[in-house]
Design a protein around this motif. Sequence first.
Motif, mmCIF file in Angstrom:
data_model
loop_
_atom_site.group_PDB
_atom_site.id
_atom_site.type_symbol
_atom_site.label_atom_id
_atom_site.label_comp_id
_atom_site.label_asym_id
_atom_site.label_seq_id
_atom_site.Cartn_x
_atom_site.Cartn_y
_atom_site.Cartn_z
ATOM 1 N N LYS A 154 0.816 -1.217 0.000
ATOM 2 C CA LYS A 154 0.000 0.000 0.000
ATOM 3 C C LYS A 154 0.849 1.266 0.000
ATOM 4 O O LYS A 154 0.544 2.229 -0.698
ATOM 5 C CB LYS A 154 -0.927 -0.006 1.212
ATOM 6 N N THR A 155 1.910 1.273 0.778
ATOM 7 C CA THR A 155 2.730 2.477 0.884
ATOM 8 C C THR A 155 3.997 2.414 0.027
ATOM 9 O O THR A 155 4.610 3.442 -0.221
ATOM 10 C CB THR A 155 3.124 2.753 2.345
ATOM 11 N N SER A 156 4.379 1.223 -0.429
ATOM 12 C CA SER A 156 5.634 1.131 -1.174
ATOM 13 C C SER A 156 5.453 1.139 -2.695
ATOM 14 O O SER A 156 6.411 1.396 -3.420
ATOM 15 C CB SER A 156 6.419 -0.110 -0.752
ATOM 16 N N ILE A 157 4.255 0.856 -3.180
ATOM 17 C CA ILE A 157 3.986 0.952 -4.619
ATOM 18 C C ILE A 157 2.862 1.963 -4.794
ATOM 19 O O ILE A 157 1.757 1.752 -4.289
ATOM 20 C CB ILE A 157 3.550 -0.397 -5.231
ATOM 21 N N PRO A 158 3.112 3.050 -5.502
ATOM 22 C CA PRO A 158 2.048 4.033 -5.737
ATOM 23 C C PRO A 158 0.846 3.385 -6.441
ATOM 24 O O PRO A 158 1.000 2.412 -7.190
ATOM 25 C CB PRO A 158 2.713 5.079 -6.636
ATOM 26 N N GLU A 159 -0.327 3.950 -6.220
ATOM 27 C CA GLU A 159 -1.564 3.372 -6.749
ATOM 28 C C GLU A 159 -1.510 3.124 -8.257
ATOM 29 O O GLU A 159 -1.868 2.041 -8.733
ATOM 30 C CB GLU A 159 -2.746 4.279 -6.412
ATOM 31 N N LYS A 160 -1.045 4.090 -9.015
ATOM 32 C CA LYS A 160 -0.978 3.930 -10.474
ATOM 33 C C LYS A 160 -0.086 2.745 -10.842
ATOM 34 O O LYS A 160 -0.402 1.972 -11.749
ATOM 35 C CB LYS A 160 -0.464 5.205 -11.142
ATOM 36 N N LYS A 161 1.024 2.586 -10.130
ATOM 37 C CA LYS A 161 1.955 1.489 -10.405
ATOM 38 C C LYS A 161 1.317 0.138 -10.070
ATOM 39 O O LYS A 161 1.595 -0.868 -10.730
ATOM 40 C CB LYS A 161 3.265 1.670 -9.630
ATOM 41 N N ARG A 162 0.466 0.101 -9.044
ATOM 42 C CA ARG A 162 -0.238 -1.148 -8.711
ATOM 43 C C ARG A 162 -1.162 -1.551 -9.857
ATOM 44 O O ARG A 162 -1.270 -2.728 -10.193
ATOM 45 C CB ARG A 162 -1.017 -0.999 -7.405
ATOM 46 N N TRP A 163 -1.831 -0.566 -10.460
ATOM 47 C CA TRP A 163 -2.707 -0.872 -11.602
ATOM 48 C C TRP A 163 -1.883 -1.333 -12.797
ATOM 49 O O TRP A 163 -2.291 -2.236 -13.544
ATOM 50 C CB TRP A 163 -3.568 0.332 -11.968
ATOM 51 N N GLU A 164 -0.739 -0.739 -13.013
ATOM 52 C CA GLU A 164 0.142 -1.172 -14.099
ATOM 53 C C GLU A 164 0.578 -2.620 -13.878
ATOM 54 O O GLU A 164 0.614 -3.428 -14.811
ATOM 55 C CB GLU A 164 1.352 -0.248 -14.205
ATOM 56 N N LEU A 165 0.894 -2.937 -12.627
ATOM 57 C CA LEU A 165 1.275 -4.307 -12.281
ATOM 58 C C LEU A 165 0.134 -5.268 -12.599
ATOM 59 O O LEU A 165 0.351 -6.332 -13.189
ATOM 60 C CB LEU A 165 1.668 -4.387 -10.802
ATOM 61 N N ILE A 166 -1.075 -4.921 -12.231
ATOM 62 C CA ILE A 166 -2.235 -5.775 -12.517
ATOM 63 C C ILE A 166 -2.390 -5.974 -14.022
ATOM 64 O O ILE A 166 -2.645 -7.094 -14.490
ATOM 65 C CB ILE A 166 -3.506 -5.195 -11.871
ATOM 66 N N ASN A 167 -2.223 -4.916 -14.791
ATOM 67 C CA ASN A 167 -2.324 -5.051 -16.243
ATOM 68 C C ASN A 167 -1.277 -6.024 -16.772
ATOM 69 O O ASN A 167 -1.548 -6.807 -17.685
ATOM 70 C CB ASN A 167 -2.203 -3.688 -16.925
ATOM 71 N N TYR A 168 -0.071 -6.004 -16.195
ATOM 72 C CA TYR A 168 0.943 -6.985 -16.597
ATOM 73 C C TYR A 168 0.537 -8.389 -16.163
ATOM 74 O O TYR A 168 0.665 -9.350 -16.930
ATOM 75 C CB TYR A 168 2.326 -6.627 -16.028
ATOM 76 N N LEU A 169 0.037 -8.535 -14.934
ATOM 77 C CA LEU A 169 -0.353 -9.850 -14.432
ATOM 78 C C LEU A 169 -1.401 -10.499 -15.338
ATOM 79 O O LEU A 169 -1.423 -11.728 -15.497
ATOM 80 C CB LEU A 169 -0.880 -9.761 -13.005
ATOM 81 N N ARG A 170 -2.227 -9.696 -15.955
ATOM 82 C CA ARG A 170 -3.240 -10.218 -16.862
ATOM 83 C C ARG A 170 -2.618 -10.851 -18.106
ATOM 84 O O ARG A 170 -3.231 -11.702 -18.756
ATOM 85 C CB ARG A 170 -4.229 -9.121 -17.278
ATOM 86 N N THR A 171 -1.386 -10.497 -18.431
ATOM 87 C CA THR A 171 -0.718 -11.077 -19.593
ATOM 88 C C THR A 171 -0.150 -12.465 -19.274
ATOM 89 O O THR A 171 0.319 -13.158 -20.179
ATOM 90 C CB THR A 171 0.435 -10.182 -20.119
ATOM 91 N N LEU A 172 -0.190 -12.882 -18.020
ATOM 92 C CA LEU A 172 0.379 -14.172 -17.610
ATOM 93 C C LEU A 172 -0.608 -15.337 -17.726
ATOM 94 O O LEU A 172 -0.272 -16.447 -17.349
ATOM 95 C CB LEU A 172 0.891 -14.081 -16.164
ATOM 96 N N ARG A 173 -1.806 -15.078 -18.237
ATOM 97 C CA ARG A 173 -2.814 -16.144 -18.376
ATOM 98 C C ARG A 173 -2.218 -17.359 -19.074
ATOM 99 O O ARG A 173 -1.415 -17.219 -19.988
ATOM 100 C CB ARG A 173 -3.997 -15.655 -19.201
#
Length: 143
Positions: free
Chosen positions: A123-142
């Motif tokens: 929550k405090t170590s990854i800014p909110e926008k970066k967390r969403w970017e991470l999720i978008n990448y995780l979606r490519t791991l299907r």
Amino acid sequence: MKTKKIFFSITLLGFIYFLTVGFIKSPQTEYTPIEQDKWVAPASADKIKNPLKGDASSIASGKKIYKMLCFVCHGAKGKGDGMGGTGLKPKPADLTSEIFQSQSDGAIFWKIEQGRSPMPSYKTSIPEKKRWELINYLRTLRQ
């Protein structure tokens, strides 16, 4: 440059934490492995919408974050087989699995934000926008 140093520091500390947590045995109690419980985000998390959904340019940034913070435990392909996760209980999630991928972006966002031992809260170590970017990448791991 400052962001890279911060991410490197967080990655290094996270790696050390995960390695030590996985191999330390309490002298007062007999070691019993923690069973993998199903980790379910609250229903309210499903209502959280990804403001970057469909933003292809965010995937590259998310991949960088993954390599710095998640790779060590979740592995190169997200299978939960990273070197830092070998001694962890519960084991890191397989991010390619149908169980993981069937979650809403909001549920994944909530889990990254909250953490659950041995995974720390970001929550405090990854800014909110970066967390969403991470999720978008995780979606490519299907699978």
